[in-house]
Design a protein around this motif. Structure first.
Motif, mmCIF file in Angstrom:
data_model
loop_
_atom_site.group_PDB
_atom_site.id
_atom_site.type_symbol
_atom_site.label_atom_id
_atom_site.label_comp_id
_atom_site.label_asym_id
_atom_site.label_seq_id
_atom_site.Cartn_x
_atom_site.Cartn_y
_atom_site.Cartn_z
ATOM 1 N N GLY A 148 9.136 -10.853 -14.811
ATOM 2 C CA GLY A 148 8.447 -11.861 -15.626
ATOM 3 C C GLY A 148 7.375 -12.543 -14.794
ATOM 4 N N LYS A 149 7.186 -13.842 -14.988
ATOM 5 C CA LYS A 149 6.114 -14.556 -14.280
ATOM 6 C C LYS A 149 6.423 -14.640 -12.787
ATOM 7 C CE LYS A 149 3.565 -18.935 -14.458
ATOM 8 N NZ LYS A 149 2.408 -18.421 -13.754
ATOM 9 N N LEU A 150 5.453 -14.181 -11.979
ATOM 10 C CA LEU A 150 5.641 -14.179 -10.522
ATOM 11 C C LEU A 150 5.042 -15.446 -9.911
ATOM 12 C CD1 LEU A 150 4.566 -10.478 -9.792
ATOM 13 C CD2 LEU A 150 6.904 -11.369 -9.718
ATOM 14 N N PRO A 151 5.631 -15.972 -8.822
ATOM 15 C CA PRO A 151 5.064 -17.160 -8.178
ATOM 16 C C PRO A 151 3.890 -16.823 -7.250
ATOM 17 C CG PRO A 151 7.151 -16.568 -7.144
ATOM 18 C CD PRO A 151 6.905 -15.555 -8.227
ATOM 19 N N GLY A 152 2.957 -16.041 -7.716
ATOM 20 C CA GLY A 152 1.820 -15.604 -6.909
ATOM 21 C C GLY A 152 1.377 -14.240 -7.410
ATOM 22 N N THR A 153 0.640 -13.513 -6.554
ATOM 23 C CA THR A 153 0.059 -12.236 -6.974
ATOM 24 C C THR A 153 0.552 -11.097 -6.092
ATOM 25 O OG1 THR A 153 -1.943 -13.439 -7.583
ATOM 26 C CG2 THR A 153 -2.144 -11.044 -7.412
ATOM 27 N N VAL A 154 0.904 -9.992 -6.721
ATOM 28 C CA VAL A 154 1.172 -8.766 -5.977
ATOM 29 C C VAL A 154 0.029 -7.806 -6.270
ATOM 30 C CG1 VAL A 154 2.759 -6.880 -5.520
ATOM 31 C CG2 VAL A 154 3.650 -9.098 -6.217
ATOM 32 N N ARG A 155 -0.595 -7.329 -5.196
ATOM 33 C CA ARG A 155 -1.706 -6.387 -5.343
ATOM 34 C C ARG A 155 -1.202 -5.029 -4.852
ATOM 35 N NH1 ARG A 155 -7.490 -8.152 -2.798
ATOM 36 N NH2 ARG A 155 -7.260 -9.961 -4.159
ATOM 37 N N PHE A 156 -1.386 -4.006 -5.657
ATOM 38 C CA PHE A 156 -0.925 -2.666 -5.285
ATOM 39 C C PHE A 156 -2.123 -1.818 -4.878
ATOM 40 C CE2 PHE A 156 1.936 -4.369 -8.510
ATOM 41 C CZ PHE A 156 3.151 -4.267 -7.866
ATOM 42 N N PHE A 157 -2.029 -1.222 -3.682
ATOM 43 C CA PHE A 157 -3.077 -0.304 -3.233
ATOM 44 C C PHE A 157 -2.538 1.117 -3.321
ATOM 45 C CE2 PHE A 157 -4.744 -3.627 0.049
ATOM 46 C CZ PHE A 157 -5.447 -4.287 -0.951
ATOM 47 N N PHE A 158 -3.143 1.933 -4.156
ATOM 48 C CA PHE A 158 -2.845 3.369 -4.158
ATOM 49 C C PHE A 158 -4.046 4.031 -3.479
ATOM 50 C CE2 PHE A 158 0.042 1.684 -7.225
ATOM 51 C CZ PHE A 158 1.181 2.462 -7.073
ATOM 52 N N GLN A 159 -3.829 4.389 -2.233
ATOM 53 C CA GLN A 159 -4.937 4.742 -1.344
ATOM 54 C C GLN A 159 -5.171 6.247 -1.251
ATOM 55 O OE1 GLN A 159 -4.615 3.501 2.921
ATOM 56 N NE2 GLN A 159 -5.487 5.540 3.196
ATOM 57 N N PRO A 160 -6.422 6.672 -1.298
ATOM 58 C CA PRO A 160 -6.732 8.076 -1.040
ATOM 59 C C PRO A 160 -6.783 8.349 0.470
ATOM 60 C CG PRO A 160 -8.741 6.899 -1.572
ATOM 61 C CD PRO A 160 -7.618 5.888 -1.636
ATOM 62 N N ARG B 232 0.811 -1.218 0.000
ATOM 63 C CA ARG B 232 0.000 0.000 0.000
ATOM 64 C C ARG B 232 0.848 1.275 0.000
ATOM 65 N NH1 ARG B 232 -0.117 3.796 4.347
ATOM 66 N NH2 ARG B 232 -2.226 4.190 4.994
ATOM 67 N N ALA B 233 0.412 2.233 -0.828
ATOM 68 C CA ALA B 233 0.951 3.599 -0.767
ATOM 69 C C ALA B 233 -0.226 4.541 -0.620
ATOM 70 C CB ALA B 233 1.715 3.935 -2.039
ATOM 71 N N ASP B 234 -0.084 5.593 0.196
ATOM 72 C CA ASP B 234 -1.142 6.601 0.280
ATOM 73 C C ASP B 234 -0.775 7.776 -0.622
ATOM 74 O OD1 ASP B 234 0.968 7.184 1.968
ATOM 75 O OD2 ASP B 234 -0.238 7.208 3.787
ATOM 76 N N MET B 235 -1.772 8.482 -1.130
ATOM 77 C CA MET B 235 -1.547 9.470 -2.193
ATOM 78 C C MET B 235 -1.899 10.900 -1.807
ATOM 79 S SD MET B 235 -3.063 7.535 -5.576
ATOM 80 C CE MET B 235 -4.783 7.483 -5.040
ATOM 81 N N ASP B 236 -2.489 11.108 -0.628
ATOM 82 C CA ASP B 236 -3.066 12.429 -0.345
ATOM 83 C C ASP B 236 -2.061 13.432 0.217
ATOM 84 O OD1 ASP B 236 -3.147 10.651 1.898
ATOM 85 O OD2 ASP B 236 -4.523 11.990 2.949
ATOM 86 N N ALA B 237 -2.337 14.709 -0.061
ATOM 87 C CA ALA B 237 -1.538 15.821 0.442
ATOM 88 C C ALA B 237 -2.304 16.508 1.572
ATOM 89 C CB ALA B 237 -1.257 16.801 -0.690
ATOM 90 N N LEU B 238 -1.747 17.595 2.078
ATOM 91 C CA LEU B 238 -2.345 18.296 3.224
ATOM 92 C C LEU B 238 -2.735 19.726 2.855
ATOM 93 C CD1 LEU B 238 0.207 16.955 5.794
ATOM 94 C CD2 LEU B 238 -2.256 16.740 6.071
ATOM 95 N N PRO B 239 -3.733 20.271 3.542
ATOM 96 C CA PRO B 239 -4.130 21.664 3.281
ATOM 97 C C PRO B 239 -3.150 22.635 3.940
ATOM 98 C CG PRO B 239 -5.527 20.696 4.972
ATOM 99 C CD PRO B 239 -4.584 19.616 4.535
ATOM 100 N N LEU B 240 -2.029 22.871 3.290
ATOM 101 C CA LEU B 240 -0.932 23.636 3.878
ATOM 102 C C LEU B 240 -0.219 24.355 2.738
ATOM 103 C CD1 LEU B 240 0.527 23.644 6.747
ATOM 104 C CD2 LEU B 240 2.049 21.927 5.798
ATOM 105 N N GLN B 241 0.197 25.603 2.973
ATOM 106 C CA GLN B 241 0.912 26.361 1.941
ATOM 107 C C GLN B 241 2.400 26.006 2.001
ATOM 108 O OE1 GLN B 241 -0.255 28.545 -0.467
ATOM 109 N NE2 GLN B 241 1.888 28.577 -1.155
ATOM 110 N N GLU B 242 2.967 25.550 0.898
ATOM 111 C CA GLU B 242 4.390 25.156 0.896
ATOM 112 C C GLU B 242 5.298 26.382 0.965
ATOM 113 O OE1 GLU B 242 5.625 22.260 -1.985
ATOM 114 O OE2 GLU B 242 7.623 22.234 -1.079
ATOM 115 N N ASP B 243 6.337 26.286 1.807
ATOM 116 C CA ASP B 243 7.310 27.377 1.926
ATOM 117 C C ASP B 243 8.672 27.002 1.349
ATOM 118 O OD1 ASP B 243 5.810 29.437 3.043
ATOM 119 O OD2 ASP B 243 5.943 28.570 5.049
#
Ligand SMILES: [Zn+2]
Ligand SMILES: [Zn+2]
Length: 389
Positions: A117-129, A70-81
């Motif tokens: 190439g061919k993986l010995p199983g499944t990798v599931r990717f979560f791109f989370q809000p 899992r990776a999260d994708m959200d930013a914050l309500p903040l002004q960058e300095d």
């Protein structure tokens, strides 16, 4: 794996800078998830969009075992300095927690694993809000993705990282057991009877009552809980009244609860209720509502062992450190509650320049990106080859 990740370094950095320039707050990651979907599709992943509103689920490989990263994708309500070439172009919105790095790293992981190439199983990717915020109904991104079936089927392991500006590049922190606090919110009103400030005897003064309740709330962690059970009850907002000579009708109180065990969570809820009962004994009343947030994040010991072995091989055992204490919340716990898993902290500090998370000067040292991608990809690969934890 680290060498291969280094060949992708420029690409991963470019991804991060692009996300950093175009930050989007929780449940508004439209551009980010569109770009993520496009890249994953080009890598040959099976991609499902709009999972948990703006989330993306993608898969590589087939059959068991299944590991979800899992990776999260959200930013914050903040002004960058920061004055950098890739500074936020969106006024008042900024990647100040490093989720741009998490998203870029996981895209790198997808490419590293696609190269296998061919993986010995499944990798599931979560791109989370929305890791940082909940929606109107009180659900964060992880909870919304799970409601939309992200964890459906048999998932055998969950995995994630979070960058840490307290730790130098090339080091990680990880430990077994509780690794971040569970979090709930309480919203309460103390209900009195307003009136003239000069005639308090004709009113039920909710401000006066609130003083006792605030003290009682402070007593929960000091007098009611076992000192070996970490927990916090904090009041973050209190609102009442408008004029100096008017006793108001009510006082609104808003607070947060942090805990590590569900038994402690139950006890705190009970004691908060008892604290507000004081309002009745002083002639007033109260309303109290809990919003159940995310559970504590518990790192599975076997998952931690695997990550430690992988990281030890890639960056040296001396750079694999134990975790730091803290009750910060992390909604990855929603996934790792359903399938054993672990999250580690990835050092992203600038030399001699500490950038605090959630600060307008926060930034990630890009040097950490290949380390993160290599550790995640190698952990996934070894897990699939091994077949179970
Ligand atoms: Zn954060
Ligand atoms: Zn974060």
């Amino acid at each position: 794996m680290l060498e291969r990740a280094r060949t992708l370094q420029d690409k991963i950095i470019a991804y991060r800078h692009d996300f950093h320039k175009n930050p989007e707050v929780g449940f508004n990651e439209f551009r980010t998830s569109a770009k993520v979907s496009e890249i994953l599709t080009s890598l040959g992943c099976r991609v499902r969009k709009n999972v948990g509103k703006t989330g993306v689920v993608a898969e590589l490989g087939e059959g068991q075992p299944v590991i979800a990263i899992r990776a999260d994708m959200d930013a914050l309500p903040l002004q960058e300095d920061n004055q950098v070439e890739y500074a936020s172009q969106i006024p008042g919105v900024m990647h100040a927690c490093g989720h741009d790095a998490h998203t870029a790293i996981l895209l790198g992981v997808a490419e590293l694993l696609a190269m296998e190439g061919k993986l010995p199983g499944t990798v599931r990717f979560f791109f989370q809000p929305a890791e940082e915020v909940a929606d109107d109904e009180g659900f964060s991104g992880a909870q919304r993705m799970i409601q939309d079936g992200a964890m459906d089927g048999e998932v055998d392991m969950t995995l994630a990282l979070h960058v840490s500006s307290l730790l130098p590049v090339g080091q990680i922190r990880i430990g077994s057991g509780p690794s971040s606090g569970g979090v709930d919110t309480f919203r309460a009103s103390i209900l009195g009877k307003g009136g003239h400030g000069a005639r308090p005897q004709e009113t039920v003064d909710p401000i006066y009552i609130s003083a006792y309740i605030i003290l009682a709330l402070q007593g929960i962690s000091s007098r009611k809980l076992n000192p070996y059970d970490p927990a916090v009850v904090s009041i973050g907002a209190i609102h009442a009244g408008h004029a100096e000579n008017v006793i108001p009708n009510q006082v609104d109180i808003l607070g947060t609860i942090r805990y590590m065990k569900h038994t402690v969570q139950d006890l705190i809820h009970e004691e908060i209720k008892n604290s507000f009962e004081i309002a009745r004994s002083l002639g007033g009343d109260y309303s109290l509502k809990f919003e159940i947030g995310t559970p504590p994040m518990i790192n599975d010991p076997k998952a931690v062992d695997l990550i430690r072995q992988v990281a030890g091989d890639l960056i040296g055992n001396e750079n694999v450190l134990p975790p730091m204490d803290g009750l910060g919340a992390e909604d990855f716990g929603c996934f790792s509650e359903l399938a054993p898993g672990a999250m580690f902290n990835l050092g992203c500090r600038f030399e001699d320049d500490e950038r605090m998370h959630h600060n307008s000067h926060f930034d990630v040292n890009d040097g950490c990106l290949p380390f993160g991608a290599a550790i995640l990809a190698e952990t996934a690969l070894r897990f699939l080859k091994r077949g179970s934890l």
